[in-house]
Design a protein around this motif. Structure first.
Motif, short mmCIF file in Angstrom:
data_model
loop_
_atom_site.label_atom_id
_atom_site.label_comp_id
_atom_site.label_asym_id
_atom_site.label_seq_id
_atom_site.Cartn_x
_atom_site.Cartn_y
_atom_site.Cartn_z
N TYR A 384 25.35 48.02 45.79
CA TYR A 384 26.71 47.79 45.31
C TYR A 384 26.79 46.38 44.72
O TYR A 384 25.97 45.51 45.04
N PHE A 385 27.82 46.17 43.89
CA PHE A 385 28.10 44.84 43.35
C PHE A 385 29.55 44.49 43.69
O PHE A 385 30.42 45.35 43.70
N ASN A 386 29.78 43.22 43.96
CA ASN A 386 31.16 42.73 44.10
C ASN A 386 31.23 41.34 43.47
O ASN A 386 30.29 40.56 43.55
N GLY A 387 32.36 41.07 42.83
CA GLY A 387 32.52 39.82 42.11
C GLY A 387 32.16 39.93 40.65
O GLY A 387 32.32 38.97 39.89
N TYR A 388 31.70 41.09 40.23
CA TYR A 388 31.39 41.32 38.82
C TYR A 388 32.63 41.87 38.11
O TYR A 388 32.58 42.81 37.33
N ASN A 389 33.76 41.26 38.47
CA ASN A 389 35.06 41.63 37.93
C ASN A 389 35.89 40.35 37.77
O ASN A 389 36.99 40.24 38.31
N SER A 390 35.33 39.38 37.04
CA SER A 390 35.97 38.08 36.88
C SER A 390 37.35 38.24 36.25
O SER A 390 37.51 38.89 35.21
N SER A 391 38.37 37.63 36.88
CA SER A 391 39.73 37.81 36.42
C SER A 391 40.61 36.64 36.84
O SER A 391 40.15 35.72 37.52
N PHE A 392 41.87 36.68 36.46
CA PHE A 392 42.83 35.69 36.93
C PHE A 392 43.10 35.84 38.42
O PHE A 392 43.59 34.94 39.07
N PHE A 393 42.80 37.03 38.96
CA PHE A 393 43.03 37.33 40.36
C PHE A 393 41.70 37.67 41.04
O PHE A 393 41.61 38.64 41.79
N SER A 394 40.69 36.87 40.78
CA SER A 394 39.35 37.20 41.27
C SER A 394 39.29 37.46 42.77
O SER A 394 38.63 38.43 43.20
N PRO A 395 39.95 36.66 43.64
CA PRO A 395 39.90 36.99 45.06
C PRO A 395 40.48 38.37 45.38
O PRO A 395 39.90 39.12 46.17
N LEU A 396 41.61 38.71 44.77
CA LEU A 396 42.22 40.01 45.02
C LEU A 396 41.33 41.13 44.51
O LEU A 396 41.13 42.15 45.20
N ALA A 398 38.12 41.08 44.16
CA ALA A 398 36.96 41.17 45.05
C ALA A 398 37.32 41.86 46.36
O ALA A 398 36.54 42.67 46.89
N GLU A 399 38.48 41.56 46.87
CA GLU A 399 38.93 42.15 48.14
C GLU A 399 39.11 43.66 48.00
O GLU A 399 38.70 44.43 48.87
N MET A 400 39.73 44.09 46.91
CA MET A 400 39.93 45.53 46.70
C MET A 400 38.59 46.23 46.46
O MET A 400 38.40 47.37 46.89
N ALA A 401 37.66 45.56 45.80
CA ALA A 401 36.32 46.14 45.63
C ALA A 401 35.64 46.30 46.98
O ALA A 401 34.91 47.27 47.20
N ILE A 447 39.31 40.21 32.39
CA ILE A 447 40.53 39.61 31.84
C ILE A 447 40.80 40.25 30.50
O ILE A 447 39.88 40.41 29.69
N PRO A 448 42.04 40.63 30.19
CA PRO A 448 43.27 40.42 30.96
C PRO A 448 43.73 41.67 31.70
O PRO A 448 44.94 41.88 31.84
N PHE A 449 42.79 42.51 32.13
CA PHE A 449 43.17 43.80 32.72
C PHE A 449 42.91 43.83 34.22
O PHE A 449 42.45 44.83 34.78
N SER A 450 43.23 42.72 34.89
CA SER A 450 42.93 42.56 36.32
C SER A 450 43.62 43.62 37.16
O SER A 450 43.00 44.25 38.03
N MET A 451 44.91 43.80 36.96
CA MET A 451 45.67 44.71 37.82
C MET A 451 45.39 46.17 37.48
O MET A 451 45.51 47.04 38.35
N HIS A 452 45.00 46.46 36.27
CA HIS A 452 44.55 47.82 35.96
C HIS A 452 43.33 48.15 36.82
O HIS A 452 43.20 49.26 37.34
N ASN A 453 42.43 47.19 36.96
CA ASN A 453 41.25 47.41 37.80
C ASN A 453 41.64 47.62 39.25
O ASN A 453 41.12 48.52 39.92
N VAL A 454 42.56 46.82 39.76
CA VAL A 454 43.04 46.98 41.13
C VAL A 454 43.62 48.37 41.33
O VAL A 454 43.32 49.07 42.31
N ASP A 455 44.46 48.80 40.41
CA ASP A 455 45.10 50.11 40.53
C ASP A 455 44.07 51.24 40.51
O ASP A 455 44.19 52.22 41.27
N GLU A 456 43.07 51.13 39.65
CA GLU A 456 42.07 52.19 39.56
C GLU A 456 41.21 52.25 40.83
O GLU A 456 40.90 53.34 41.33
N VAL A 457 40.83 51.07 41.34
CA VAL A 457 40.03 51.03 42.56
C VAL A 457 40.82 51.62 43.73
O VAL A 457 40.30 52.46 44.49
N LEU A 458 42.06 51.22 43.90
CA LEU A 458 42.87 51.74 44.99
C LEU A 458 43.22 53.21 44.78
O LEU A 458 43.37 53.97 45.74
#
Length: 512
Positions: A384-396, A398-401, A447-458
């Motif tokens: 697995y990889f984590n942190g390969y989703n650089s964004s304005f909300f990188s900690p969030l 990474a946490e959702m990943a 960037i700039p689709f940070s929250m789209h990624n969060v929504d898709e992961v969740l």
């Protein structure tokens, strides 16, 4: 399971915390002597601060201290991550000053790690350990890129020094010297401000000017109110637009363009860019095609005062030496004294510890990472990889990943068929090629689709915060604390009644 994690930055720590709470045994390896990744004391350049305000750069269940400034310094961020590790009992799992030299699959999703001690009395000692699964969290900013300039031997023989930005950790190194800083991103401008008071000369060599967003637009409106909201994210067209985004990129397109380009107009006036000759090409809406940069406080003021000189639309073509010392020749014909050249020219996203045949399956033909949801490599069991989703909300992000990884380890993610996952990755990369003009760091910048990624992961986990809270994030800055119960909710799904799951959402202690 016994899980190895490579990297003790925010992604590695978030992964270790979530997987430990899910009942796994975790070991985290990092060649730095402290946690924090890019915020390590060995990698911080002078003047570094977060690009996002502290609330947006926090992990969901561990707020930054109230007495931290809105944009914390590098030292403060590192202290925050160290406190996070202690708060959640991760310190015993850390193997710092330890470099992973090789990671090899051994069948059935298991991996063997070969490590080497990097410091202390046991430096050079090698060890081998086996893990059931492996998470790569070494970061997309792991290896600085330093151009291979012609003439570097002549240059160094004359006393010149060539350095990566992350290797330049003390402004005193610039005292009384003529310094050239290559780049125009945030790190380049931060360094220029930090050294301009002690250097004999501070010249910024900018191949391309980038739009800079003021921390306070018009001097009073915090930029997070515009760009760190779901509305701000919706101003940029996504691969799969939803709800109000369809209006913004349809009937409301003219309004959308006016909204985002008005920030550029304000920036031109606020920083006096016309008078300084520093108006970038294009429009503010093009920022995602280069880099969305927060303006460094004092940078344009330094240019105005003459303590910083910007050479725009040019590059260094050769390093050399003259009778009076080392020099640099620019593409525009200028020759500058250059005692020290600091390259803030980006990073290589590398995984040199993986075998060649594994890397061949990891990348596409252009060298982009093929990661489903920015997490799962295709056809490589147990990785697995984590942190390969650089964004304005990188900690969030990474946490959702980390939640996704925990669920997948438990067999609770309904993965699409392999070919469907591959097609989704190909489509996402093609979209980001167009959206960012291929400036997506080999597929690792979202960037700039940070929250789209969060929504898709969740969405894969059948989890999310309420629609009502998400709606408030359209006009107010996204608050990672709204996601603080996600870990608890997932762990209850995976193991109902487990004590670790029940304690996962305990109120955290604050630093200070």
């Amino acid at each position: 399971m016994r899980v190895g994690v490579i990297g003790a930055g925010v992604a590695g720590l978030a992964t270790a915390k979530v997987l430990s709470q899910a009942g796994h045994e975790v070991r985290v390896f990092d060649k730095c002597p402290d946690v924090g990744g890019v915020w390590s004391r060995t990698r911080r350049y002078p003047g570094v601060t977060t690009q996002s305000p502290k609330a947006q750069y926090s992990l969901s269940d561990f707020p930054m201290p109230k007495d931290y400034p809105e944009w914390p310094s590098g030292a403060q961020v590192q202290a925050y991550f160290a406190a996070y590790a202690t708060e959640f009992g991760l310190d015993p799992a850390l193997r710092l000053d330890t470099e992973v030299t090789a990671a090899s699959p051994v069948g059935d999703g298991r991996w063997t790690l070969r490590t080497r001690e990097a410091g202390g009395s046991v430096a050079g000692t090698e060890s081998t350990e086996e893990f059931d699964r492996l998470v790569v969290a070494n970061g997309v900013f792991c290896e600085p890129l330093v151009p291979a300039y012609p003439g570097v031997d002549e240059f160094t023989a004359a006393g010149g020094r060539l350095s990566a930005g992350t290797e330049f950790d003390d402004a005193e190194q610039a005292r009384g010297r003529h310094v050239l800083i290559v780049g125009y991103g945030k790190s380049a401008c931060d360094i220029a401000v930090a050294i301009s008071g002690v250097a004999a000369g501070t010249d910024v060599i900018a191949r391309q000017l980038l739009w800079k967003v003021p921390r306070r637009i018009g001097g009073f409106l915090n930029f997070k109110m515009l760009l760190l909201t779901r509305m701000g994210e919706g101003l940029f067209r996504y691969l799969r637009p939803r709800g109000f985004e369809k209006f913004l990129h349809g009937p409301g397109n003219r309004l959308r363009r006016r909204m985002i380009n008005s920030i550029g107009s304000v920036s031109v006036r606020q920083f006096g860019l016309a008078e300084l000759g520093l108006i970038p090409a294009g429009h503010m809406e093009d920022i995602v095609r280069g880099a969305i940069g927060l303006a460094s406080e004092g940078f344009f003021e330094g240019v105005q005062a003459g303590s910083i000189t910007v050479h725009r639309d040019t590059t260094i073509t050769r390093l050399s030496a003259a009778d009076d010392g080392p020099t640099a020749e620019l593409a525009d014909g200028t020759t500058l004294r250059a005692d020290l050249v600091v390259c803030a020219t980006g990073f290589a996203q590398g995984v040199p510890f993986l075998p060649e045949d594994t890397q061949a399956r990891l990348f596409d033909e252009r060298g982009n990472f093929m990661l489903y949801r920015q997490i799962l490599p295709l056809g490589i069991p147990g990785l697995y990889f984590n942190g390969y989703n650089s964004s304005f909300f990188s900690p969030l992000n990474a946490e959702m990943a980390a939640l996704w990884i925990a669920a997948d380890l438990a067999g609770a993610v309904a993965r699409p068929a392999p070919e469907a996952m591959r097609q989704a990755v190909v489509e996402q990369l093609a979209f980001m090629d167009d959206a960012t003009d291929t400036h997506h760091c080999r597929g690792t910048k979202i960037i700039p689709f940070s929250m789209h990624n969060v929504d898709e992961v969740l969405g894969d986990l059948d989890l999310n915060i309420s629609r009502a809270v998400r709606a408030t994030h359209w006009l107010n800055p996204v608050n990672p604390a709204a996601y603080r119960r996600m870990t608890r909710s997932l762990l209850r799904q995976l193991a109902p009644g487990q004590s670790k799951a029940d304690s996962a959402d305990r109120p955290p202690a604050l630093l200070g």
